[in-house]
Design a protein around this motif. Structure first.
Motif, short mmCIF file in Angstrom:
data_model
loop_
_atom_site.label_atom_id
_atom_site.label_comp_id
_atom_site.label_asym_id
_atom_site.label_seq_id
_atom_site.Cartn_x
_atom_site.Cartn_y
_atom_site.Cartn_z
N LEU A 34 1.42 16.43 -3.32
CA LEU A 34 1.67 16.71 -1.91
C LEU A 34 0.69 15.96 -1.01
CD1 LEU A 34 3.36 18.39 0.09
CD2 LEU A 34 1.69 20.23 -0.19
N ASP A 35 -0.55 15.82 -1.47
CA ASP A 35 -1.54 15.08 -0.69
C ASP A 35 -1.13 13.62 -0.51
OD1 ASP A 35 -3.08 17.32 -0.42
OD2 ASP A 35 -4.38 16.86 -2.13
N TYR A 36 -0.67 13.01 -1.57
CA TYR A 36 -0.28 11.60 -1.48
C TYR A 36 0.98 11.41 -0.64
CZ TYR A 36 -3.75 9.86 -4.76
OH TYR A 36 -4.94 9.50 -5.36
N PHE A 37 1.87 12.39 -0.69
CA PHE A 37 3.11 12.26 0.06
C PHE A 37 2.91 12.46 1.56
CE2 PHE A 37 5.43 13.59 -4.00
CZ PHE A 37 5.79 12.29 -4.29
N THR A 38 2.11 13.46 1.93
CA THR A 38 2.11 13.84 3.34
C THR A 38 0.74 14.02 3.96
OG1 THR A 38 2.99 15.43 4.91
CG2 THR A 38 2.25 16.30 2.82
N GLN A 39 -0.26 14.45 3.20
CA GLN A 39 -1.57 14.68 3.77
C GLN A 39 -2.47 13.47 3.49
OE1 GLN A 39 -2.86 18.47 2.27
NE2 GLN A 39 -1.02 19.54 3.00
N ARG A 45 7.73 15.28 -0.82
CA ARG A 45 7.00 16.35 -0.12
C ARG A 45 7.80 17.65 -0.13
NH1 ARG A 45 7.03 18.34 5.28
NH2 ARG A 45 5.00 19.22 5.88
N ALA A 46 9.12 17.56 0.10
CA ALA A 46 9.95 18.76 0.11
C ALA A 46 9.96 19.44 -1.26
CB ALA A 46 11.37 18.39 0.53
N LEU A 47 10.04 18.65 -2.32
CA LEU A 47 10.02 19.24 -3.66
C LEU A 47 8.68 19.90 -3.95
CD1 LEU A 47 11.81 16.43 -5.75
CD2 LEU A 47 12.82 18.36 -4.54
N ALA A 48 7.59 19.24 -3.54
CA ALA A 48 6.27 19.81 -3.78
C ALA A 48 6.05 21.08 -2.96
CB ALA A 48 5.19 18.77 -3.46
N LEU A 49 6.51 21.08 -1.72
CA LEU A 49 6.38 22.28 -0.89
C LEU A 49 7.15 23.46 -1.49
CD1 LEU A 49 6.73 20.81 2.73
CD2 LEU A 49 4.69 21.89 1.73
N TYR A 50 8.29 23.18 -2.05
CA TYR A 50 9.09 24.24 -2.66
C TYR A 50 8.33 24.88 -3.83
CZ TYR A 50 13.45 26.62 -3.95
OH TYR A 50 14.42 27.57 -4.21
N GLU A 51 7.60 24.06 -4.56
CA GLU A 51 6.87 24.58 -5.72
C GLU A 51 5.61 25.33 -5.32
OE1 GLU A 51 5.90 25.37 -9.67
OE2 GLU A 51 7.78 24.73 -8.74
N GLU A 107 0.83 -1.21 0.00
CA GLU A 107 0.00 0.00 0.00
C GLU A 107 0.86 1.26 0.00
OE1 GLU A 107 -3.69 -1.99 2.57
OE2 GLU A 107 -2.33 -0.54 3.47
N ALA A 108 1.94 1.25 0.80
CA ALA A 108 2.82 2.42 0.85
C ALA A 108 3.51 2.66 -0.49
CB ALA A 108 3.85 2.24 1.96
N VAL A 109 3.96 1.59 -1.12
CA VAL A 109 4.60 1.72 -2.43
C VAL A 109 3.61 2.26 -3.46
CG1 VAL A 109 5.64 0.43 -4.33
CG2 VAL A 109 6.34 -0.04 -1.97
N GLU A 110 2.37 1.81 -3.38
CA GLU A 110 1.34 2.29 -4.31
C GLU A 110 1.12 3.79 -4.14
OE1 GLU A 110 -3.44 1.62 -5.28
OE2 GLU A 110 -2.38 0.30 -3.86
N LEU A 111 1.04 4.26 -2.91
CA LEU A 111 0.87 5.70 -2.67
C LEU A 111 2.07 6.50 -3.15
CD1 LEU A 111 -0.74 5.81 0.89
CD2 LEU A 111 -1.80 6.53 -1.25
N LEU A 112 3.26 5.97 -2.89
CA LEU A 112 4.48 6.66 -3.32
C LEU A 112 4.53 6.79 -4.84
CD1 LEU A 112 7.15 7.92 -2.36
CD2 LEU A 112 8.18 5.64 -2.50
N GLU A 113 4.15 5.73 -5.52
CA GLU A 113 4.15 5.78 -6.98
C GLU A 113 3.09 6.74 -7.52
OE1 GLU A 113 6.30 4.48 -9.02
OE2 GLU A 113 7.43 3.66 -7.33
N ARG A 114 1.95 6.80 -6.86
CA ARG A 114 0.92 7.76 -7.29
C ARG A 114 1.41 9.19 -7.13
NH1 ARG A 114 -4.80 5.53 -4.70
NH2 ARG A 114 -4.86 3.50 -5.77
N GLY A 115 2.04 9.47 -6.01
CA GLY A 115 2.57 10.81 -5.80
C GLY A 115 3.62 11.18 -6.82
N ARG A 116 4.48 10.24 -7.16
CA ARG A 116 5.52 10.52 -8.16
C ARG A 116 4.93 10.69 -9.55
NH1 ARG A 116 10.47 6.43 -6.30
NH2 ARG A 116 11.24 7.76 -4.59
N GLN A 161 3.53 14.70 -13.77
CA GLN A 161 2.53 15.41 -14.56
C GLN A 161 2.47 16.90 -14.24
OE1 GLN A 161 -1.17 13.35 -13.82
NE2 GLN A 161 -0.28 11.34 -14.34
N GLY A 162 3.23 17.33 -13.23
CA GLY A 162 3.24 18.73 -12.86
C GLY A 162 2.16 19.13 -11.87
N ASP A 163 1.42 18.15 -11.34
CA ASP A 163 0.36 18.44 -10.37
C ASP A 163 0.95 18.28 -8.96
OD1 ASP A 163 -1.93 18.81 -8.93
OD2 ASP A 163 -3.13 17.35 -10.05
N PHE A 164 1.67 19.31 -8.51
CA PHE A 164 2.40 19.20 -7.25
C PHE A 164 1.48 19.34 -6.04
CE2 PHE A 164 5.59 20.30 -10.37
CZ PHE A 164 6.62 19.42 -10.05
#
Length: 237
Positions: free
Chosen positions: A117-122, A148-154, A96-105, A110-113
């Motif tokens: 961010l939701d999938y990474f941390t929220q 999450r850090a990359l998405a927060l920066y954006e 399940e964790a790998v699935e979420l990580l892959e969805r976030g990536r 796709q540029g939808d940061f």
């Protein structure tokens, strides 16, 4: 004069004469014949010998390939029911964790940061939750923290992004992406060129690709704002 002792030779009886002519060896050069006694071999000993011969006649390759209680070993379960259930739970949570990580990536690529961010941390619109919040006991949650850090920066929260990068650069020390991203952020946002140079040296020693802007844009899918910061750092502009 001393007392006279009578001889006692007459008390010894002479040996009886041997009248057997064969016992007297008239010819000293002729040796006594050796008597051979027949060896009695039982049927049991013959059977054992045959079994030994049969055993040693089997080829080594054939005898070594014969399994010893293979069915018993195959049916033996080394795990208790409780241990098996716990292992299945861990395996399911890792998947399940790998699935979420892959969805976030994928969303990051796709540029939808914001949604990444939701999938990474929220908590995204998924029953699985987020990687960092629900699977923090797994080491792969640190890789979600990088995303999450990359998405927060954006999205504009650069202060929180840099804090996350600094923390992950310790927990994932030697992971080149976080060192390269931290170098770009330290140079542009913290105006710390020496610290940025140290981080970038670590990153490029581990992976020289981070000197290539096209690599971080097309392969690592960095956000445009962080790519711009890396460009400024590389060109010292």
């Amino acid at each position: 004069m001393g007392a006279y002792a009578a001889p006692i030779c007459h008390l010894l009886s002479p040996s009886p004469p041997n009248h057997n002519p064969e016992s007297q060896n008239p010819n000293p050069s002729r040796k006594n014949p050796i008597k051979l006694h027949p060896v009695v071999v039982s049927r049991a000993s013959l059977s054992i010998q045959r079994r030994h011969l049969l055993l040693f006649s089997v080829p080594i390759s054939l005898s070594s390939s014969i399994p010893l209680n293979s069915s018993a070993l195959a049916s033996f379960d080394f795990l208790s029911p409780a241990e098996r259930d716990a292992s299945e739970v861990v395996s399911r949570r890792v998947a399940e964790a790998v699935e979420l990580l892959e969805r976030g990536r994928d969303l990051q690529a796709q540029g939808d940061f914001n949604q990444a961010l939701d999938y990474f941390t929220q908590v995204p619109p998924s029953h699985l939750g987020s990687v960092i919040e629900n699977y923090k006991d797994f080491a792969l949650s640190d890789y979600a923290r990088v995303g999450r850090a990359l998405a927060l920066y954006e999205v504009g929260d650069r202060e929180e992004s840099i804090k996350e990068m600094e923390d992950v650069s310790i927990s994932l020390k030697g992971y080149p992406e976080v060192h390269a991203a931290l170098a770009a952020a330290l140079y542009v946002d913290k105006h710390a060129p020496l610290l940025a140079e140290n981080q970038f040296t670590i990153a490029t020693l581990l992976d020289p690709h981070y000197t290539d802007i096209a690599y971080v844009r097309e392969t690592k899918h960095w956000p445009p704002s962080l790519i711009s910061s890396l460009q400024h750092f590389i060109t010292f502009s």
